[in-house]
Design an enzyme around this catalytic site. Structure first.
Site, PDB file in Angstrom:
ATOM      1  N   ARG A 167       0.835  -1.190   0.000  1.00 42.86           N
ATOM      2  CA  ARG A 167       0.000   0.000   0.000  1.00 42.86           C
ATOM      3  C   ARG A 167       0.878   1.251   0.000  1.00 42.86           C
ATOM      4  NH1 ARG A 167      -0.433  -2.057   5.299  1.00 42.86           N
ATOM      5  NH2 ARG A 167       0.433  -0.679   6.875  1.00 42.86           N
ATOM      6  N   ARG A 171       1.428   8.745   4.895  1.00 45.28           N
ATOM      7  CA  ARG A 171       0.194   9.271   5.480  1.00 45.28           C
ATOM      8  C   ARG A 171       0.224  10.792   5.387  1.00 45.28           C
ATOM      9  NH1 ARG A 171       0.203   5.649  11.046  1.00 45.28           N
ATOM     10  NH2 ARG A 171      -0.048   3.615  10.030  1.00 45.28           N
ATOM     11  N   ARG A 243      14.999 -15.707   5.801  1.00 49.24           N
ATOM     12  CA  ARG A 243      15.912 -14.772   6.427  1.00 49.24           C
ATOM     13  C   ARG A 243      15.908 -15.065   7.923  1.00 49.24           C
ATOM     14  NH1 ARG A 243      19.480 -12.316   3.461  1.00 49.24           N
ATOM     15  NH2 ARG A 243      19.445 -10.388   4.701  1.00 49.24           N
ATOM     16  N   ARG A 273      17.895  -2.097  12.809  1.00 49.64           N
ATOM     17  CA  ARG A 273      17.235  -1.306  13.841  1.00 49.64           C
ATOM     18  C   ARG A 273      17.824  -1.631  15.206  1.00 49.64           C
ATOM     19  NH1 ARG A 273      11.149  -4.041  14.443  1.00 49.64           N
ATOM     20  NH2 ARG A 273      11.824  -6.130  15.062  1.00 49.64           N
ATOM     21  N   GLU A 294      19.847  -5.271  15.656  1.00 52.06           N
ATOM     22  CA  GLU A 294      19.257  -6.367  14.890  1.00 52.06           C
ATOM     23  C   GLU A 294      19.876  -6.435  13.497  1.00 52.06           C
ATOM     24  OE1 GLU A 294      14.741  -7.125  13.476  1.00 52.06           O
ATOM     25  OE2 GLU A 294      15.015  -6.871  15.644  1.00 52.06           O
ATOM     26  N   TYR A 342       4.451 -15.460   6.143  1.00 56.39           N
ATOM     27  CA  TYR A 342       4.658 -14.512   7.222  1.00 56.39           C
ATOM     28  C   TYR A 342       3.309 -14.248   7.874  1.00 56.39           C
ATOM     29  CZ  TYR A 342       5.806 -10.481   9.982  1.00 56.39           C
ATOM     30  OH  TYR A 342       5.970  -9.627  11.047  1.00 56.39           O
ATOM     31  N   ASP A 344       1.294 -12.511  11.305  1.00 58.46           N
ATOM     32  CA  ASP A 344       1.270 -11.797  12.564  1.00 58.46           C
ATOM     33  C   ASP A 344       0.630 -12.695  13.624  1.00 58.46           C
ATOM     34  OD1 ASP A 344       2.481  -9.414  11.781  1.00 58.46           O
ATOM     35  OD2 ASP A 344       0.599  -8.604  10.991  1.00 58.46           O
TER      36      ASP A 344
END
Length: 376
Positions: A167, A171, A243, A273, A294, A342, A344
């Site tokens: 997407r 914003r 990964r 990060r 990370e 993947y 959530d």
């Protein structure tokens, strides 16, 4: 249940409540899989041992389910990113745009401005890079997306499909809530305690440090397998690509970065990060801190697989494994590794509940549950 993470725990609990005797086994010496948390004895910080897991969902039933085993307290993920020696908000929003370009644009003005710098000549983007350039233009792409993506996936964004950037990553307001979902939070006492409570049932036996093999399948009426799909077949057709993540843990006396997640978009910084774990429990106060740098790299034998790559070669191999698995009569492959997707946490729990219901339905004479409740 092969795997004592969310899939195995939720399916096991549902079937135990229906009167079945359940064995949950896991190769590791702890439950909760990659969402395993533990409180550090020195600092008192609740540490997400395999990297941070933030619960967010629009599924009210799933939200009620997790809250029945652990109190979830408010947590909003507000990510920052360091790029070119400056700190910005993510996702890219109106504040990011104005700060980056040194402007004071209103929403409509910002939308027109981004349209003017986007590469409109790209009509049908095929790659991640083309998708980003079409949406945000080269400056924002190179500052916030390119370097991070190269480090995360280990390849050029020109090799990744456009679908990864699903997407518009911008914003045109000042909303810096990373997620859109209605329900967002963190378990008050960590995910491990939540999974422990899910597994606490008279009909559930948990076996840790226990390696399940294909030959063990015949000892049970049915097996729900949340380990790697290719691992069930001892990688006989080849290894699916993943990964993996390496974490460089360090302590800090005080507040290291002032936020839970700081991304690093520059290629010159080797890590993607830094996460500061005490900020994932904002209701707690700790003088000392625990942080993770990370690093993402290709998963090798013996590593913990995190993200399925799902490029063309992997999809071709996946099809062969799915075809082989579809012949199984008493095994159902579930979860992130079992279906090579993947997922959530909320989706994992939703699919686990639905899978358990489908199995109970099959025993009652409804449609038979096959190797996959959700085909990979």
């Amino acid at each position: 249940m092969v795997g004592a993470g969310l899939s195995g725990a939720v399916i096991g609990r549902k079937l135990a409540e229906a009167g079945h005797s359940i064995v949950v086994c896991d190769e590791r010496n702890h439950i909760a899989g990659n969402c395993y948390t533990e409180r550090d004895s020195d600092t008192g910080v609740m540490v997400h041992v395999y990297g941070p897991h933030i619960f967010h969902t629009d599924d009210e039933e799933v939200w009620s389910y997790v809250n029945s085993f652990q109190t979830f307290l408010p947590f909003v993920n507000r990510v920052k990113t360091t790029s070119g020696g400056r700190v910005y908000l993510l996702p890219v929003n109106l504040h990011t745009i104005n700060q980056f370009f040194g402007k004071t644009l209103r929403p409509d003005e910002a939308r027109d401005f981004i349209t003017s710098i986007a590469e409109s000549s790209i009509e049908d983007p095929k790659t991640f890079e083309e998708q980003a350039l079409k949406f945000v233009g080269r400056d924002l792409y190179e500052a916030f997306f390119k370097g991070y993506t190269v480090k995360q996936w280990g390849c050029s964004p020109t090799e990744l499909p456009a679908s990864i950037l699903k997407r518009l990553p911008v914003r045109f307001n000042y909303d810096d809530n990373y997620f859109f979902h209605r329900f967002q939070g963190m378990p008050e006492n960590g995910y491990t305690e939540m999974v422990e409570r899910i597994l606490k049932h008279d009909r559930i036996e948990v076996r840790l440090s226990h390696r399940f093999t294909r030959s063990d399948t015949h000892d049970f009426d049915h097996v729900f397998y949340s380990g790697p799909l290719d691992g069930y077949y001892d990688f006989e057709l080849g290894r699916l690509g993943y990964r993996t993540l390496d974490f460089e843990r360090f302590n800090y006396d005080g507040d290291y970065q002032g936020c839970a997640v700081m991304n690093y978009g520059d290629l010159g910084v080797p890590y993607t990060r830094i996460t500061e774990h005490k900020h994932f429990s904002p209701w707690e106060k700790h003088e000392k801190s625990i942080c993770y740098r990370e690093f993402s790299r290709a998963c090798e034998e013996g590593d913990i697989p995190y993200y399925p790559i799902r490029m063309a070669d992997e999809k071709a191999l996946l099809e062969r494994y799915v075809e082989r698995a579809s012949a199984e009569q008493q095994v159902t492959f579930v979860g992130r590794l079992g279906t090579y997707r993947y997922l959530d946490m909320d989706v994992t729990i939703r699919e686990a509940l639905d899978t358990a219901n489908a199995y109970l339905g099959s025993l009652a004479g409804q449609a038979k549950l096959g190797a996959f409740f959700v085909t990979p």
